[in-house]
Design an enzyme around this catalytic site. Structure first.
Site, mmCIF file in Angstrom:
data_model
loop_
_atom_site.group_PDB
_atom_site.id
_atom_site.type_symbol
_atom_site.label_atom_id
_atom_site.label_comp_id
_atom_site.label_asym_id
_atom_site.label_seq_id
_atom_site.Cartn_x
_atom_site.Cartn_y
_atom_site.Cartn_z
ATOM 1 N N TYR A 35 0.600 -1.330 -0.090
ATOM 2 C CA TYR A 35 -0.224 -0.005 0.098
ATOM 3 C C TYR A 35 0.845 1.239 0.019
ATOM 4 C CZ TYR A 35 -4.653 1.972 0.603
ATOM 5 O OH TYR A 35 -5.791 2.616 0.394
ATOM 6 N N LYS A 46 -3.566 8.177 2.937
ATOM 7 C CA LYS A 46 -4.633 7.688 3.901
ATOM 8 C C LYS A 46 -4.483 8.189 5.317
ATOM 9 C CE LYS A 46 -7.629 5.714 0.976
ATOM 10 N NZ LYS A 46 -8.690 6.518 0.613
#
Length: 260
Positions: free
Chosen positions: A155, A162
């Protein structure tokens, strides 16, 4: 009919597999007038998805990286709909070098990272500022999140983005609360969307959920997340802001898989 007589702006609808598409559908089922956004070549794709909703919604052109589009948003909404009662922020993007590279965080250049942060993090306060003139009292902004409290396989910079999104939502909750605007996030487990398929390590992330989710987890079912979004858009959470609601089968709460 949690959203009866409410107008909700939903960003990020690309295909019917998009989480935002299910948010739009559930919002319509709960009585909302839904307005979508898209831009450029994606407009045609969004239009095809829109025709599969219970009621085909209007689509406004919005590129969150284009200040002219942001500046034009509130006047368009005011002219066509009068006001907004809620916003779904479902915008995220990172260049390929930011995700799943052998060198991890070292693979991406600043320009690539800046793009990821602009689209995936900065766009939340930018969108909130753009719609503020037409937000009704007791309105709600809900963003889609993926748990950024830990590092996930592949990720990489999107995880960093995020984390920034989570922090930005808290500061927005502080700044917009006095105006009666709530700001919350829904942190969904992994879902098999077009965006997810672009993450090289998606199967590794999915495997974590299959192993650890106490309630189980279906990567092909975005409806639990969409229902949480709609609940937060409604009056049923009148005193909740700056919150992250986890809709992930319980993975965030457990450190390891239990006995089979």
């Amino acid at each position: 009919m949690l959203l009866e007589r409410r107008t909700i702006l939903v960003t990020g609808v690309l295909t019917p597999s998009s989480i935002a598409f299910t948010c739009a559908r559930v919002a319509q089922e709960q009585g909302a007038t839904v307005v979508l956004t898209s831009f450029g070549r994606a407009l045609a794709t969004t239009g095809r998805a829109a025709r599969k909703l219970p009621v085909e919604p209007a689509i406004l052109e919005l590129d969150v990286a284009d200040q002219a589009h942001l500046d034009a948003l509130a006047p368009q909404i005011a002219e066509r709909f009068g006001r907004l009662d809620g916003v779904v922020h479902a915008v995220g993007y990172a260049p390929a070098a930011c995700l799943g590279q052998d060198d991890g965080l070292f693979a991406a250049t600043w320009d690539e990272v800046a793009t990821a942060l602009q689209i995936s993090t900065w766009s939340l306060p930018a969108l909130a500022k753009a719609v503020l003139p037409v937000l009704a009292d007791r309105s709600s902004i809900v963003g889609l999140d993926f748990d950024a409290t830990v590092a996930w396989p592949a990720y990489d910079w999107m995880g960093v983005a995020k984390a920034g999104l989570e922090s930005a939502s808290r500061y927005l909750a502080r700044d917009l609360g006095p105006q009666g605007v709530r700001v919350n996030l829904v942190a969904a487990g992994p879902l098999r969307t077009v965006a997810a398929r672009s993450i090289p390590g998606f199967r590794q992330i999915d495997a974590v959920w299959q192993d650890r989710a106490p309630l189980g987890w279906d990567v092909d079912d975005p409806e639990p997340a969409a229902k949480a979004v709609v609940a937060l858009l409604s009056d049923w959470f009148p005193a909740t802001t700056g919150e992250i609601v986890h809709v992930d089968g319980g993975v965030h709460a457990v450190g390891a898989a239990g006995p089979s």
